[in-house]
Design a protein around this motif. Structure first.
Motif, PDB file in Angstrom:
ATOM      1  N   UNK A 387       0.834  -1.201   0.000  1.00 58.62           N
ATOM      2  CA  UNK A 387       0.000   0.000   0.000  1.00 58.62           C
ATOM      3  C   UNK A 387       0.871   1.256   0.000  1.00 58.62           C
ATOM      4  N   UNK A 388       1.895   1.264   0.838  1.00 59.63           N
ATOM      5  CA  UNK A 388       2.776   2.427   0.911  1.00 59.63           C
ATOM      6  C   UNK A 388       3.565   2.589  -0.384  1.00 59.63           C
ATOM      7  N   UNK A 389       4.010   1.477  -0.980  1.00 55.59           N
ATOM      8  CA  UNK A 389       4.740   1.552  -2.237  1.00 55.59           C
ATOM      9  C   UNK A 389       3.864   2.095  -3.356  1.00 55.59           C
ATOM     10  N   UNK A 390       2.567   1.783  -3.286  1.00 52.25           N
ATOM     11  CA  UNK A 390       1.646   2.293  -4.312  1.00 52.25           C
ATOM     12  C   UNK A 390       1.472   3.800  -4.224  1.00 52.25           C
ATOM     13  N   UNK A 391       1.926   4.390  -3.120  1.00 51.77           N
ATOM     14  CA  UNK A 391       1.862   5.840  -2.948  1.00 51.77           C
ATOM     15  C   UNK A 391       3.215   6.492  -3.267  1.00 51.77           C
ATOM     16  N   UNK A 392       4.101   5.727  -3.928  1.00 48.22           N
ATOM     17  CA  UNK A 392       5.366   6.282  -4.364  1.00 48.22           C
ATOM     18  C   UNK A 392       6.501   6.151  -3.380  1.00 48.22           C
ATOM     19  N   UNK A 393       6.322   5.370  -2.315  1.00 47.84           N
ATOM     20  CA  UNK A 393       7.362   5.183  -1.305  1.00 47.84           C
ATOM     21  C   UNK A 393       8.173   3.940  -1.648  1.00 47.84           C
ATOM     22  N   UNK A 394       9.488   4.015  -1.512  1.00 48.49           N
ATOM     23  CA  UNK A 394      10.329   2.857  -1.818  1.00 48.49           C
ATOM     24  C   UNK A 394      10.047   1.720  -0.837  1.00 48.49           C
ATOM     25  N   UNK A 395      10.435   0.501  -1.235  1.00 46.45           N
ATOM     26  CA  UNK A 395      10.183  -0.647  -0.380  1.00 46.45           C
ATOM     27  C   UNK A 395      10.905  -0.512   0.955  1.00 46.45           C
ATOM     28  N   UNK A 396      12.171  -0.033   0.917  1.00 46.12           N
ATOM     29  CA  UNK A 396      12.937   0.139   2.145  1.00 46.12           C
ATOM     30  C   UNK A 396      12.244   1.119   3.078  1.00 46.12           C
ATOM     31  N   UNK A 397      11.835   2.269   2.552  1.00 46.55           N
ATOM     32  CA  UNK A 397      11.177   3.277   3.388  1.00 46.55           C
ATOM     33  C   UNK A 397       9.815   2.788   3.866  1.00 46.55           C
ATOM     34  N   UNK A 398       9.115   2.007   3.023  1.00 48.80           N
ATOM     35  CA  UNK A 398       7.812   1.482   3.413  1.00 48.80           C
ATOM     36  C   UNK A 398       7.949   0.523   4.599  1.00 48.80           C
ATOM     37  N   UNK A 399       8.940  -0.369   4.535  1.00 45.03           N
ATOM     38  CA  UNK A 399       9.161  -1.304   5.641  1.00 45.03           C
ATOM     39  C   UNK A 399       9.545  -0.544   6.908  1.00 45.03           C
ATOM     40  N   UNK A 400      10.356   0.505   6.747  1.00 45.52           N
ATOM     41  CA  UNK A 400      10.759   1.306   7.905  1.00 45.52           C
ATOM     42  C   UNK A 400       9.543   1.947   8.568  1.00 45.52           C
ATOM     43  N   UNK A 401       8.640   2.489   7.760  1.00 45.81           N
ATOM     44  CA  UNK A 401       7.432   3.120   8.306  1.00 45.81           C
ATOM     45  C   UNK A 401       6.558   2.106   9.041  1.00 45.81           C
ATOM     46  N   UNK A 402       6.465   0.888   8.508  1.00 40.28           N
ATOM     47  CA  UNK A 402       5.679  -0.153   9.172  1.00 40.28           C
ATOM     48  C   UNK A 402       6.291  -0.503  10.528  1.00 40.28           C
ATOM     49  N   UNK A 403       7.624  -0.592  10.575  1.00 39.02           N
ATOM     50  CA  UNK A 403       8.306  -0.917  11.834  1.00 39.02           C
ATOM     51  C   UNK A 403       8.069   0.175  12.867  1.00 39.02           C
ATOM     52  N   UNK A 404       8.229   1.431  12.449  1.00 41.90           N
ATOM     53  CA  UNK A 404       8.014   2.534  13.379  1.00 41.90           C
ATOM     54  C   UNK A 404       6.559   2.590  13.844  1.00 41.90           C
ATOM     55  N   UNK A 405       5.649   2.248  12.950  1.00 40.10           N
ATOM     56  CA  UNK A 405       4.242   2.192  13.346  1.00 40.10           C
ATOM     57  C   UNK A 405       3.986   1.099  14.367  1.00 40.10           C
ATOM     58  N   UNK A 406       4.720   0.001  14.246  1.00 40.24           N
ATOM     59  CA  UNK A 406       4.605  -1.098  15.198  1.00 40.24           C
ATOM     60  C   UNK A 406       5.091  -0.672  16.584  1.00 40.24           C
ATOM     61  N   UNK A 407       6.177   0.103  16.616  1.00 43.93           N
ATOM     62  CA  UNK A 407       6.754   0.527  17.885  1.00 43.93           C
ATOM     63  C   UNK A 407       6.053   1.742  18.483  1.00 43.93           C
ATOM     64  N   UNK A 408       5.284   2.448  17.686  1.00 40.74           N
ATOM     65  CA  UNK A 408       4.689   3.714  18.110  1.00 40.74           C
ATOM     66  C   UNK A 408       3.862   3.639  19.390  1.00 40.74           C
ATOM     67  N   UNK A 409       3.075   2.568  19.630  1.00 38.59           N
ATOM     68  CA  UNK A 409       2.274   2.538  20.868  1.00 38.59           C
ATOM     69  C   UNK A 409       3.099   2.648  22.141  1.00 38.59           C
ATOM     70  N   UNK A 410       4.375   2.259  22.071  1.00 33.87           N
ATOM     71  CA  UNK A 410       5.251   2.409  23.234  1.00 33.87           C
ATOM     72  C   UNK A 410       5.981   3.741  23.179  1.00 33.87           C
ATOM     73  N   UNK A 411       6.638   4.008  22.059  1.00 33.75           N
ATOM     74  CA  UNK A 411       7.457   5.208  21.942  1.00 33.75           C
ATOM     75  C   UNK A 411       6.629   6.472  22.148  1.00 33.75           C
ATOM     76  N   UNK A 412       5.435   6.519  21.576  1.00 38.31           N
ATOM     77  CA  UNK A 412       4.615   7.729  21.655  1.00 38.31           C
ATOM     78  C   UNK A 412       4.151   8.031  23.072  1.00 38.31           C
ATOM     79  N   UNK A 413       4.137   7.024  23.949  1.00 40.37           N
ATOM     80  CA  UNK A 413       3.677   7.230  25.321  1.00 40.37           C
ATOM     81  C   UNK A 413       4.787   7.663  26.267  1.00 40.37           C
TER      82      UNK A 413
END
Length: 433
Positions: A387-413
């Motif tokens: 989905x992220x790649x379909x918006x023009x994001x590279x595969x590497x950056x897309x995977x990075x965003x998914x990882x950060x989204x996974x960690x966000x519930x802890x980091x953001x708090x």
């Protein structure tokens, strides 16, 4: 099969060290008794982790370190962590000894004590003796016993009744000599209706095998609030075993924030004992494993008081051939009515060779309670990446965003901006970004 504990020091040498340091008699007796216990106790039993195969014997010996009076004299390896801390409250331990201590004058005027533990046992012996080794007890297993026998340096933080400490109190603990023992003990006492935030960083700067055997004890008085944040970024040649315990009285609160960013084998156990009615606990743990690391993280909440909420959130990311065991344990004792224990453990694997295991455990001996858990282990969702790649994001950056989204519930708090940025930087480094 049991493994015999190899003692890194004999009783005579330990007694000489204690006397040479000018320690009170009760502490010397405590050390010798703990050393005797260590010879008879076994290693702790950890889920699917064979501790007897880890490097648990490379303690080294007690070595003095040169103290310094200005932060510009500190080693370059910790310069970024102590930047702009000249006016704050800060302790720096280097290997076996604390080499720098500063308590803000306005806090000293309010009765706050912030010093190394070895100094505290001499100047505030009765106060320290009341709490030392009461939460992490030497008879739990051989690692706890050896810690009680060998600890040096360390931190003692005491906040008197009704005192509100508005700025974080910090410590940096550095190991950069493979031949020096590194066994710091952190002891925090917050009296009734006080409030404090404590932040520490563990750093290694060496290439030879070493061991950190650490213990943390936090005592939260009635109506007090303690925020405890700790980031471990020890190197791949350092084995890290840490036990953290908090005992919380009526209406007190403990807030754990733990960043496990080591490169070597790591085992940690973070536990809140909700002793008083209305006491509460929040624990947020973020971990990233890389290389061939073996990791075992346990977070616990034990409810004794009534109306005691606890919440535990753990997020772990595993890459390369790292393996992790993530345990969450909620124990509600008989009589702890209207307790509420919630926990979530999630592991994200970035490599087919990585392994993760999430184990939620509920142990409930009372009917009138609420408890729940959620656990998952999986890989990066390819649909999210697509989905992220379909918006023009590279595969590497897309995977990075998914990882950060996974960690966000802890980091953001994490309420401390500096710590939040530090963890984000360490995550990027461990993920090779």
């Amino acid at each position: 099969m049991t493994t015999q504990t190899i003692l890194p020091v004999d009783a005579e040498h330990l007694s000489e060290l204690s006397q040479r340091s000018g320690e009170p008699g009760w502490l010397k007796e405590s050390r010798l008794k703990a050393l005797e216990l260590a010879a008879s106790l076994t290693l702790p039993r950890l889920e699917k982790t064979k501790l007897d195969r880890w490097n648990l014997n490379t303690y080294g010996t007690y070595k003095a370190s040169q103290a310094f009076t200005a932060l510009n004299e500190a080693p370059a390896s910790i310069a970024a962590l102590i930047k702009d801390q000249e006016a704050g409250s800060l302790i720096i331990q280097r290997n076996s000894e604390v080499v720098y201590t500063r308590l803000a004058p306005e806090l000293a005027e309010q009765g706050v004590i912030f010093t190394d533990l070895q100094t505290a046992v001499k100047k505030h012996g009765d106060l320290v003796r009341r709490y030392l080794h009461k939460a992490v007890q030497p008879d739990e297993h051989s690692i706890a016993a050896l810690h009680a026998a060998l600890w040096s340096g360390g931190v003692f933080l005491y906040v008197p009744k009704n005192v509100i400490v508005s700025t974080p109190i910090q410590a940096v603990l550095l190991t950069d000599d493979a031949e020096a023992v590194f066994v710091p003990h952190i002891l925090i006492v917050a009296e009734a209706n006080s409030s404090v935030t404590y932040v520490d960083n563990y750093v290694s700067d060496k290439t030879e095998a070493g061991l950190h055997n650490g213990a943390v004890e936090v005592f939260v008085g009635a109506g007090a609030k303690v925020q405890f944040a700790s980031v471990h970024q020890l190197g791949e040649d350092t084995t890290d075993v840490t036990y953290r315990r908090a005992v919380v009285e009526n209406d007190g609160m403990i807030d754990w924030i733990v960043g496990e960013m080591n490169y070597g084998n790591t085992a940690s156990d973070t536990k809140s004992v909700l002793k008083g009615n209305g006491s509460s606990s929040n624990a947020k743990v973020i971990a990233v494993g890389s290389g061939a690391q073996k990791l075992n993280y346990t977070t616990q909440a034990q409810h004794f008081g009534r109306n005691t909420p606890s919440n535990m959130i753990t997020r772990a990311v595993m890459r390369d051939s790292a393996t992790s065991i993530i345990n969450g344990i909620t124990k509600i004792e008989k009589g702890a009515t209207r307790a509420d224990g919630q926990q979530t453990e999630k592991v994200l694997m970035l490599s087919p060779k990585a392994r993760g295991d999430a184990n939620p455990i509920l142990l409930i001996d009372e009917d009138d309670v609420t408890a729940g858990h959620a656990a998952s282990v999986g890989q990066v969702n390819p649909e999210q990446v697509y989905y992220l790649m379909s918006r023009g994001i590279s595969k590497h950056d897309a995977e990075t965003l998914v990882i950060y989204g996974f960690l966000a519930p802890v980091v953001s708090q994490i309420p401390l901006e500096g710590l939040r940025k530090q963890l984000q930087s360490l995550v990027e480094r461990k993920l090779g970004q």
